[in-house]
Design a protein around this motif. Sequence first.
Motif, PDB file in Angstrom:
ATOM      1  N   THR A  18      70.100  41.999 -12.846  1.00 22.90           N
ATOM      2  CA  THR A  18      70.900  42.628 -11.808  1.00 22.90           C
ATOM      3  C   THR A  18      70.362  43.561 -10.846  1.00 22.90           C
ATOM      4  O   THR A  18      70.986  43.967  -9.782  1.00 22.90           O
ATOM      5  N   GLY A  19      69.324  43.966 -10.987  1.00 21.00           N
ATOM      6  CA  GLY A  19      68.536  44.891 -10.202  1.00 21.00           C
ATOM      7  C   GLY A  19      69.283  46.345 -10.510  1.00 21.00           C
ATOM      8  O   GLY A  19      68.849  47.033  -9.852  1.00 21.00           O
ATOM      9  N   GLY A  20      69.726  46.717 -11.441  1.00 17.75           N
ATOM     10  CA  GLY A  20      70.350  47.930 -11.877  1.00 17.75           C
ATOM     11  C   GLY A  20      69.477  48.791 -12.344  1.00 17.75           C
ATOM     12  O   GLY A  20      68.497  48.501 -13.152  1.00 17.75           O
ATOM     13  N   ILE A  21      69.445  50.092 -11.888  1.00 20.74           N
ATOM     14  CA  ILE A  21      68.209  51.068 -12.244  1.00 20.74           C
ATOM     15  C   ILE A  21      68.842  51.700 -13.579  1.00 20.74           C
ATOM     16  O   ILE A  21      69.932  52.266 -13.408  1.00 20.74           O
ATOM     17  N   PHE A  22      67.849  51.830 -14.649  1.00 19.46           N
ATOM     18  CA  PHE A  22      68.424  52.318 -15.520  1.00 19.46           C
ATOM     19  C   PHE A  22      67.356  53.757 -15.915  1.00 19.46           C
ATOM     20  O   PHE A  22      67.782  54.450 -16.872  1.00 19.46           O
ATOM     21  N   GLU A  23      66.490  53.753 -15.174  1.00 19.99           N
ATOM     22  CA  GLU A  23      65.364  54.747 -15.645  1.00 19.99           C
ATOM     23  C   GLU A  23      64.815  55.207 -13.990  1.00 19.99           C
ATOM     24  O   GLU A  23      64.454  54.176 -13.302  1.00 19.99           O
ATOM     25  N   ALA A  24      65.021  56.678 -13.716  1.00 22.27           N
ATOM     26  CA  ALA A  24      64.292  57.216 -12.382  1.00 22.27           C
ATOM     27  C   ALA A  24      63.051  58.016 -13.070  1.00 22.27           C
ATOM     28  O   ALA A  24      63.357  59.107 -13.697  1.00 22.27           O
ATOM     29  N   HIS A  25      61.993  58.253 -12.532  1.00 26.86           N
ATOM     30  CA  HIS A  25      60.747  58.962 -12.973  1.00 26.86           C
ATOM     31  C   HIS A  25      60.664  59.794 -11.412  1.00 26.86           C
ATOM     32  O   HIS A  25      60.457  59.214 -10.440  1.00 26.86           O
ATOM     33  N   TRP A  26      61.067  60.986 -11.600  1.00 24.03           N
ATOM     34  CA  TRP A  26      61.043  61.977 -10.532  1.00 24.03           C
ATOM     35  C   TRP A  26      59.982  63.164 -10.649  1.00 24.03           C
ATOM     36  O   TRP A  26      59.421  63.364 -11.981  1.00 24.03           O
ATOM     37  N   ILE A  27      59.698  63.802  -9.575  1.00 26.47           N
ATOM     38  CA  ILE A  27      58.849  64.995  -9.562  1.00 26.47           C
ATOM     39  C   ILE A  27      59.291  65.851  -8.589  1.00 26.47           C
ATOM     40  O   ILE A  27      59.749  65.527  -7.464  1.00 26.47           O
ATOM     41  N   CYS A  28      59.361  67.380  -8.926  1.00 26.74           N
ATOM     42  CA  CYS A  28      59.682  68.341  -7.765  1.00 26.74           C
ATOM     43  C   CYS A  28      58.490  69.082  -7.591  1.00 26.74           C
ATOM     44  O   CYS A  28      58.001  69.579  -8.548  1.00 26.74           O
ATOM     45  N   TRP A  29      58.055  69.163  -6.586  1.00 27.81           N
ATOM     46  CA  TRP A  29      56.832  69.814  -5.868  1.00 27.81           C
ATOM     47  C   TRP A  29      57.365  71.192  -5.197  1.00 27.81           C
ATOM     48  O   TRP A  29      58.194  71.274  -4.623  1.00 27.81           O
ATOM     49  N   VAL A  30      56.635  72.099  -5.492  1.00 28.30           N
ATOM     50  CA  VAL A  30      56.821  73.365  -4.918  1.00 28.30           C
ATOM     51  C   VAL A  30      55.456  73.896  -4.211  1.00 28.30           C
ATOM     52  O   VAL A  30      54.202  73.909  -4.729  1.00 28.30           O
ATOM     53  N   PHE A  31      55.393  74.337  -2.920  1.00 28.79           N
ATOM     54  CA  PHE A  31      54.032  74.357  -2.057  1.00 28.79           C
ATOM     55  C   PHE A  31      54.219  75.985  -1.589  1.00 28.79           C
ATOM     56  O   PHE A  31      55.588  76.598  -1.336  1.00 28.79           O
ATOM     57  N   GLN A  32      53.300  76.874  -1.651  1.00 26.87           N
ATOM     58  CA  GLN A  32      53.065  78.025  -1.067  1.00 26.87           C
ATOM     59  C   GLN A  32      51.704  78.359  -0.715  1.00 26.87           C
ATOM     60  O   GLN A  32      50.995  78.626  -1.689  1.00 26.87           O
ATOM     61  N   GLY A  33      51.674  78.173   0.786  1.00 23.65           N
ATOM     62  CA  GLY A  33      50.117  78.150   1.255  1.00 23.65           C
ATOM     63  C   GLY A  33      49.544  77.118   0.636  1.00 23.65           C
ATOM     64  O   GLY A  33      49.979  75.924   0.880  1.00 23.65           O
ATOM     65  N   VAL A  34      48.294  77.462   0.178  1.00 21.80           N
ATOM     66  CA  VAL A  34      47.339  76.239  -0.546  1.00 21.80           C
ATOM     67  C   VAL A  34      47.810  75.872  -1.757  1.00 21.80           C
ATOM     68  O   VAL A  34      47.102  75.326  -2.585  1.00 21.80           O
ATOM     69  N   HIS A  35      48.736  76.883  -2.353  1.00 22.36           N
ATOM     70  CA  HIS A  35      49.022  76.485  -3.880  1.00 22.36           C
ATOM     71  C   HIS A  35      50.419  75.707  -4.078  1.00 22.36           C
ATOM     72  O   HIS A  35      51.200  75.593  -3.259  1.00 22.36           O
ATOM     73  N   GLN A  36      50.217  74.907  -5.178  1.00 24.00           N
ATOM     74  CA  GLN A  36      51.217  74.102  -5.548  1.00 24.00           C
ATOM     75  C   GLN A  36      51.672  74.145  -7.057  1.00 24.00           C
ATOM     76  O   GLN A  36      50.789  74.571  -7.948  1.00 24.00           O
ATOM     77  N   GLY A  37      52.827  74.006  -7.214  1.00 20.92           N
ATOM     78  CA  GLY A  37      53.403  73.774  -8.653  1.00 20.92           C
ATOM     79  C   GLY A  37      54.240  72.683  -8.834  1.00 20.92           C
ATOM     80  O   GLY A  37      54.884  72.056  -7.762  1.00 20.92           O
ATOM     81  N   GLU A  38      54.401  72.096  -9.952  1.00 16.59           N
ATOM     82  CA  GLU A  38      55.424  70.861 -10.016  1.00 16.59           C
ATOM     83  C   GLU A  38      55.908  70.906 -11.297  1.00 16.59           C
ATOM     84  O   GLU A  38      55.538  71.266 -12.341  1.00 16.59           O
ATOM     85  N   TYR A  39      57.016  70.118 -11.448  1.00 22.77           N
ATOM     86  CA  TYR A  39      57.677  69.885 -12.660  1.00 22.77           C
ATOM     87  C   TYR A  39      58.228  68.465 -12.702  1.00 22.77           C
ATOM     88  O   TYR A  39      58.977  67.969 -11.495  1.00 22.77           O
ATOM     89  N   SER A  40      58.134  67.526 -13.574  1.00 19.21           N
ATOM     90  CA  SER A  40      58.609  66.057 -13.331  1.00 19.21           C
ATOM     91  C   SER A  40      59.226  65.914 -14.504  1.00 19.21           C
ATOM     92  O   SER A  40      59.213  66.552 -15.640  1.00 19.21           O
TER      93      SER A  40
END
Length: 108
Positions: A18-40
């Motif tokens: 059916t093409g129905g999506i049952f799982e999505a893998h995501w990431i949230c990126w946070v940037f401040q200047g040259v620094h980064q943080g993430e949570y997925s």
Amino acid sequence: MDTTINWHIENLIRTTETGGIFEAHWICWVFQGVHQGEYSGVTKFDPNPSNDNFIPYEDLQEQQVLNWIWNQISKEEIEAKAIEVLEERINPTAAAGVPWAPSGTLTS
């Protein structure tokens, strides 16, 4: 310093029938200047092709999937966790290593 937050869908898992999506893998990126943080993470769905709101895989847009995710999780909590990672990288409260090895050297 300004902080920028970006969300991104890394992968979608769908049924081939059916093409129905049952799982999505995501990431949230946070940037401040040259620094980064993430949570997925991964958010699961129960697609129903007979539902009037069903959107086939080939017609999906990233923003639609992000909205589905944000209906199931707290966007604000995830962004706060990514900011915590960023702050820890800027001002670390923990360090790893052994005192007898030069800095940056791995021991086995």
